[in-house]
Scaffold this active site. Structure first.
Site, mmCIF file in Angstrom:
data_model
loop_
_atom_site.group_PDB
_atom_site.id
_atom_site.type_symbol
_atom_site.label_atom_id
_atom_site.label_comp_id
_atom_site.label_asym_id
_atom_site.label_seq_id
_atom_site.Cartn_x
_atom_site.Cartn_y
_atom_site.Cartn_z
ATOM 1 N N THR A 207 40.391 39.790 43.200
ATOM 2 C CA THR A 207 40.573 39.310 41.819
ATOM 3 C C THR A 207 42.063 39.186 41.521
ATOM 4 O O THR A 207 42.890 39.179 42.438
ATOM 5 C CB THR A 207 39.853 40.257 40.831
ATOM 6 N N ASN A 208 42.434 39.057 40.262
ATOM 7 C CA ASN A 208 43.840 38.999 39.864
ATOM 8 C C ASN A 208 44.038 39.794 38.577
ATOM 9 O O ASN A 208 43.090 40.372 38.052
ATOM 10 C CB ASN A 208 44.283 37.540 39.697
ATOM 11 N N HIS A 209 45.261 39.795 38.057
ATOM 12 C CA HIS A 209 45.598 40.682 36.934
ATOM 13 C C HIS A 209 45.225 40.140 35.559
ATOM 14 O O HIS A 209 45.601 40.731 34.558
ATOM 15 C CB HIS A 209 47.098 40.972 36.934
ATOM 16 N N SER A 210 44.580 39.003 35.474
ATOM 17 C CA SER A 210 44.315 38.427 34.156
ATOM 18 C C SER A 210 43.544 39.408 33.265
ATOM 19 O O SER A 210 42.557 40.010 33.680
ATOM 20 C CB SER A 210 43.496 37.141 34.319
#
Ligand code: CTP
Length: 395
Positions: A207-210
């Site tokens: 995933t990512n930091h959003s």
């Protein structure tokens, strides 16, 4: 939004009166001028001194006081208010206003004002469900009074049911909504937000930091401005914005399906989501156990959702986001062109106050004609408003 607005809070005698203190504080924090009228019974639950301290103004209780200034309180309070909020509103005050009675400072002020009036009923469930109370509320709604439905939950007498005063942020949001011009009424807006999660076994994912904050702010603001909003969101820790159709998704493929399903009716698409460009090519049915040596995970491309929308854009307004660490403007401009967007919101991850987890953002909006609007450091709510201003112009 509430800066320098005159808010008149009416507090009546219910146990939720203590929450009016928090409400007053919330309005003051947003830069509003707050005046408070308390009924005699309200003062049994919370002291006028508390409200005076928090509102930084005298608290008004008495119709016939000789100690105040010369203006007639119910007329001056009614006239200067941009909005009146009665929280909590008891069955009694609801009945009085619905019946046209004006026998104290609060009810006379409500009768005398031309400002919008928001009534926040809070009472025991049986009282709230009493057909006379229901009828009074219906009559008030017919006459243009705004009613904020009470929340469901535990009540003072330890029973569960409808009748709780909604939480302060909800009341504040409703007031902001009342004071917002409905310039996006009739528009159907899809907003995507948050990260996507791409699993490779039942317990792990990429995933990512959003955080979803930017997209949620856009959805909330678009709803306030009168649009019909569908918010398609990857997993976030944020509360669902009120009044929007909320579709939770996990992966990019799910997000794509949800967007395509709603695209037909949409007049605007705003893609704030940080969609994972790649997903693991296979998803193990069981947890992958560790072994000696490295583990390789093969990734394959996810569909580019906004590019797909761009291909069948029609008359829709399409807004994308670009988050970059290098060559912000060049990269964003290329994305705008290649993906056939109308606007792209570019933000530079290296800037203080911009990016994923913050409540603020620093953005530049690029358009198809090569125009660039660089905005200063702003709250994400304000950024959302500015983006929607640009959308409105194109519409
Ligand atoms: N986007 C999308 N589907 C994807 C990837 C991105 O719809 N699979 C959208 C995002 O929601 C955003 C815009 O495309 O509005 C730009 O996303 P970004 O990841 O910055 O751009 P990419 O074109 O994927 O470029 P790169 O990752 O190479 O920077």
């Amino acid at each position: 939004m509430l800066k320098n607005k005159n808010i008149l809070i009416g507090i009546t005698g219910g146990i939720a009166a203590y929450k009016a203190a928090e409400l007053t504080r919330a309005f003051i924090k947003k830069g509003a001028h707050v005046k408070v009228i308390m009924t005699k019974n309200a003062a049994e639950f919370i002291t006028p001194l508390t409200l005076r301290t928090l509102s930084r103004n005298p608290v008004y209780m008495d119709m016939f006081s000789l100690t105040g200034d010369f203006s007639i309180a119910h007329i001056s309070l009614a006239r200067e208010a941009d909005v009146v909020v009665i929280a909590p509103a008891t069955a009694n005050v609801i009945g009085k206003i619905a019946g046209g009675l004006a026998d104290d400072l609060l009810t006379t002020s409500v009768m005398a004002t031309t400002a919008p009036v928001l009534i926040c009923p809070a009472m025991n469930t049986n009282m709230y469900e009493n057909p006379i109370v229901k009828g009074n509320l219906a009559k008030l709604a017919e006459n243009g009074y705004r009613i904020l439905e009470p929340a469901y939950g535990e009540l003072a007498e330890r029973t569960e049911g409808a009748g709780r005063l909604p939480e302060v942020p909800e009341i504040v949001d409703e007031v902001e909504s009342i004071l917002t011009a409905k310039d996006l009424a009739g528009e159907k807006i899809i907003v995507t937000a948050g990260p996507t999660q791409e699993p490779f076994d039942p317990v792990r994912f990429i995933t990512n930091h959003s955080s979803g904050k930017m997209g949620y702010a856009v959805a909330a603001m678009a709803r306030r401005r009168g649009a019909d909003v569908v918010l398609i969101s990857g997993p976030t820790a944020l509360p669902k914005p009120r009044g929007v159709k909320f579709i939770p998704v996990t992966t990019a493929l799910e997000m794509r399906d949800a967007v395509m399903k709603h695209l037909k009716d949409a007049t605007v698409v705003i893609k704030a989501a940080a969609v994972a460009d790649y997903r693991p090519a296979t998803r193990a049915a069981s947890k992958i156990k560790k072994k000696e040596g490295p583990l390789e995970i093969m990734l394959e491309r996810n569909p580019d959702i906004i590019a797909e929308i761009g291909k069948k854009k029609g008359r829709r307004v399409v807004v994308g986001f670009a988050m970059e660490t290098d060559n912000l403007i060049e990269n964003a401009a290329a994305k705008l062109k290649n993906k056939n967007m109308d606007l792209i919101v570019a933000n530079d991850l290296n800037q203080e106050g911009a990016g994923f987890q913050t409540d603020t953002n620093v953005i530049t909006i690029l358009d198809r004609k090569g125009g660039r609007e660089a905005l200063p450091l702003l709250d994400k709510t304000e950024v959302a408003d500015r983006i929607l201003d640009r959308v409105k112009k194109i519409l």
